[in-house]
Design a protein around this motif. Structure first.
Motif, PDB file in Angstrom:
ATOM      1  N   VAL A   1      61.659  -9.522  17.175  1.00  0.00           N
ATOM      2  CA  VAL A   1      60.247  -9.320  17.509  1.00  0.00           C
ATOM      3  C   VAL A   1      59.642  -8.186  16.689  1.00  0.00           C
ATOM      4  N   ALA A   2      60.297  -7.061  16.667  1.00  0.00           N
ATOM      5  CA  ALA A   2      59.720  -5.862  16.040  1.00  0.00           C
ATOM      6  C   ALA A   2      59.643  -5.956  14.527  1.00  0.00           C
ATOM      7  N   ARG A   3      60.526  -6.731  13.896  1.00  0.00           N
ATOM      8  CA  ARG A   3      60.587  -6.716  12.429  1.00  0.00           C
ATOM      9  C   ARG A   3      59.287  -7.171  11.769  1.00  0.00           C
ATOM     10  N   ALA A   4      58.483  -7.963  12.463  1.00  0.00           N
ATOM     11  CA  ALA A   4      57.205  -8.407  11.889  1.00  0.00           C
ATOM     12  C   ALA A   4      56.248  -7.249  11.684  1.00  0.00           C
ATOM     13  N   PHE A   5      56.500  -6.129  12.389  1.00  0.00           N
ATOM     14  CA  PHE A   5      55.614  -4.976  12.311  1.00  0.00           C
ATOM     15  C   PHE A   5      56.146  -3.885  11.383  1.00  0.00           C
ATOM     16  N   VAL A   6      57.251  -4.144  10.733  1.00  0.00           N
ATOM     17  CA  VAL A   6      57.803  -3.165   9.784  1.00  0.00           C
ATOM     18  C   VAL A   6      57.207  -3.476   8.412  1.00  0.00           C
ATOM     19  N   PHE A   7      56.133  -2.779   8.076  1.00  0.00           N
ATOM     20  CA  PHE A   7      55.443  -2.962   6.804  1.00  0.00           C
ATOM     21  C   PHE A   7      55.857  -1.831   5.859  1.00  0.00           C
ATOM     22  N   PRO A   8      56.672  -2.111   4.854  1.00  0.00           N
ATOM     23  CA  PRO A   8      57.069  -1.030   3.937  1.00  0.00           C
ATOM     24  C   PRO A   8      55.877  -0.340   3.285  1.00  0.00           C
ATOM     25  N   GLU A   9      54.806  -1.086   3.049  1.00  0.00           N
ATOM     26  CA  GLU A   9      53.648  -0.495   2.365  1.00  0.00           C
ATOM     27  C   GLU A   9      52.889   0.512   3.227  1.00  0.00           C
ATOM     28  N   LEU A  10      53.191   0.553   4.529  1.00  0.00           N
ATOM     29  CA  LEU A  10      52.546   1.530   5.402  1.00  0.00           C
ATOM     30  C   LEU A  10      53.303   2.854   5.483  1.00  0.00           C
ATOM     31  N   MET A  11      54.544   2.882   5.030  1.00  0.00           N
ATOM     32  CA  MET A  11      55.371   4.068   5.199  1.00  0.00           C
ATOM     33  C   MET A  11      54.676   5.307   4.641  1.00  0.00           C
ATOM     34  N   ARG A  12      54.651   6.383   5.433  1.00  0.00           N
ATOM     35  CA  ARG A  12      53.901   7.587   5.083  1.00  0.00           C
ATOM     36  C   ARG A  12      54.768   8.755   4.651  1.00  0.00           C
ATOM     37  N   LEU A  13      56.066   8.720   4.925  1.00  0.00           N
ATOM     38  CA  LEU A  13      56.894   9.890   4.618  1.00  0.00           C
ATOM     39  C   LEU A  13      56.837  10.310   3.143  1.00  0.00           C
ATOM     40  N   PRO A  14      56.949   9.403   2.173  1.00  0.00           N
ATOM     41  CA  PRO A  14      56.870   9.856   0.775  1.00  0.00           C
ATOM     42  C   PRO A  14      55.542  10.544   0.462  1.00  0.00           C
ATOM     43  N   SER A  15      54.439  10.020   0.998  1.00  0.00           N
ATOM     44  CA  SER A  15      53.133  10.641   0.755  1.00  0.00           C
ATOM     45  C   SER A  15      53.043  12.006   1.432  1.00  0.00           C
ATOM     46  N   LEU A  16      53.553  12.099   2.657  1.00  0.00           N
ATOM     47  CA  LEU A  16      53.529  13.379   3.354  1.00  0.00           C
ATOM     48  C   LEU A  16      54.352  14.426   2.622  1.00  0.00           C
ATOM     49  N   GLU A  17      55.496  14.025   2.104  1.00  0.00           N
ATOM     50  CA  GLU A  17      56.342  14.982   1.385  1.00  0.00           C
ATOM     51  C   GLU A  17      55.686  15.429   0.085  1.00  0.00           C
ATOM     52  N   ALA A  18      54.976  14.506  -0.577  1.00  0.00           N
ATOM     53  CA  ALA A  18      54.220  14.896  -1.776  1.00  0.00           C
ATOM     54  C   ALA A  18      53.103  15.874  -1.410  1.00  0.00           C
ATOM     55  N   ASP A  19      52.425  15.618  -0.296  1.00  0.00           N
ATOM     56  CA  ASP A  19      51.367  16.525   0.149  1.00  0.00           C
ATOM     57  C   ASP A  19      51.925  17.906   0.473  1.00  0.00           C
ATOM     58  N   LEU A  20      53.036  17.948   1.191  1.00  0.00           N
ATOM     59  CA  LEU A  20      53.624  19.234   1.570  1.00  0.00           C
ATOM     60  C   LEU A  20      54.130  19.998   0.346  1.00  0.00           C
ATOM     61  N   HIS A  21      54.649  19.281  -0.635  1.00  0.00           N
ATOM     62  CA  HIS A  21      55.075  19.923  -1.881  1.00  0.00           C
ATOM     63  C   HIS A  21      53.870  20.546  -2.572  1.00  0.00           C
ATOM     64  N   TYR A  22      52.753  19.841  -2.578  1.00  0.00           N
ATOM     65  CA  TYR A  22      51.529  20.362  -3.200  1.00  0.00           C
ATOM     66  C   TYR A  22      50.998  21.569  -2.427  1.00  0.00           C
ATOM     67  N   LEU A  23      51.025  21.498  -1.097  1.00  0.00           N
ATOM     68  CA  LEU A  23      50.441  22.545  -0.260  1.00  0.00           C
ATOM     69  C   LEU A  23      51.331  23.780  -0.141  1.00  0.00           C
ATOM     70  N   HIS A  24      52.653  23.579  -0.128  1.00  0.00           N
ATOM     71  CA  HIS A  24      53.572  24.680   0.132  1.00  0.00           C
ATOM     72  C   HIS A  24      54.549  24.963  -1.006  1.00  0.00           C
ATOM     73  N   GLY A  25      54.613  24.067  -1.987  1.00  0.00           N
ATOM     74  CA  GLY A  25      55.574  24.252  -3.056  1.00  0.00           C
ATOM     75  C   GLY A  25      56.914  23.597  -2.738  1.00  0.00           C
ATOM     76  N   PRO A  26      57.883  23.727  -3.641  1.00  0.00           N
ATOM     77  CA  PRO A  26      59.160  23.010  -3.488  1.00  0.00           C
ATOM     78  C   PRO A  26      59.977  23.457  -2.280  1.00  0.00           C
ATOM     79  N   CYS A  27      59.684  24.617  -1.727  1.00  0.00           N
ATOM     80  CA  CYS A  27      60.429  25.091  -0.556  1.00  0.00           C
ATOM     81  C   CYS A  27      59.749  24.704   0.751  1.00  0.00           C
ATOM     82  N   TRP A  28      58.911  23.653   0.713  1.00  0.00           N
ATOM     83  CA  TRP A  28      58.137  23.283   1.910  1.00  0.00           C
ATOM     84  C   TRP A  28      59.000  23.026   3.144  1.00  0.00           C
ATOM     85  N   PRO A  29      60.234  22.467   3.033  1.00  0.00           N
ATOM     86  CA  PRO A  29      60.997  22.240   4.274  1.00  0.00           C
ATOM     87  C   PRO A  29      61.282  23.522   5.047  1.00  0.00           C
ATOM     88  N   ASP A  30      61.329  24.645   4.331  1.00  0.00           N
ATOM     89  CA  ASP A  30      61.597  25.926   4.989  1.00  0.00           C
ATOM     90  C   ASP A  30      60.332  26.578   5.541  1.00  0.00           C
TER      91      ASP A  30
END
Length: 218
Positions: A73-102
């Protein structure tokens, strides 16, 4: 043919969702924090904080998507094109630099939200779809306005607000298709009730995160 193709519009699950979540949607959209952010009244660090809270939430949700990718049932709602983590990590790298996880930390309300999300979205397709719907359809709706307003307010041009940009997606068409998927779900009335209840809980948890952000920055 849709399993609910013969139902009148008002009886479809997507229509019920719009009715039953209207007040919660308005409360989330009317957050004083988001209004101040969209108007550029807060320091850029407040936007970076929102981005960080999003990262924690989408990490939990997109890990659950991996768990649910094989669910019938759930697999129909798994849209790879919606995934946000790569974009969020790019944003955080821009906003905080390469040490953003810390440099980021989950607010108390975000931790509570993530705990509920992990439990609900990994245990049953109803919970997964409820949280998936609440986050991504919000991103494709009011999130589009918010993204444009933030870009203007903070002088961003792609870098720093990629979270709001869905390359290759036409939001209106995808939202229409998504609602058709909802209306075709083979759920009983009890399961639909459970789904709507979880969507409302996701709204409540999101509003709590915005309240935490408002108290910190306004």
């Amino acid at each position: 043919m849709s399993l609910m193709a013969d139902l009148p519009g008002a009886d479809r699950l997507s229509a019920r969702l719009r009715r039953d979540t209207h007040a919660a949607h308005e409360a989330a959209q009317g957050s004083g924090f988001l209004d101040a952010l969209a108007s550029g009244l807060l320091p850029w660090e407040a936007y970076a904080d929102l981005t960080a809270q999003h990262w924690f939430l989408y990490e939990a949700l997109e890990l659950a998507a991996g768990t649910m990718a094989d669910d019938p049932v759930a697999r129909a709602f798994v849209f790879p094109e919606l995934m946000r983590l790569p974009s969020l990590e790019a944003d955080l790298h821009y906003l905080h630099g390469p040490c953003w996880p810390d440099r980021i930390a989950a607010l108390p309300a975000t931790t509570t939200y993530c705990t509920r999300l992990r439990y609900a979205a990994n245990s049953h397709p109803i919970g997964f779809i409820a949280h998936h719907y609440t986050r991504y359809l919000g991103d494709l709706s009011g999130g589009q306005y918010l993204g444009r307003a933030i870009a203007r307010a903070y002088g961003l041009n792609g870098d720093g607000h990629r979270f709001f940009i869905f390359d290759g997606i036409e939001p209106t068409a995808l939202k229409t298709y998504y609602r058709q998927l909802l209306d075709s779900l083979p759920w009983s009335h009890y399961e639909q009730d459970e789904f709507v209840t979880e969507v409302l809980e996701a709204y409540r948890l999101n509003i709590a995160v915005l309240d935490d952000l408002r108290r910190r920055w306004t």
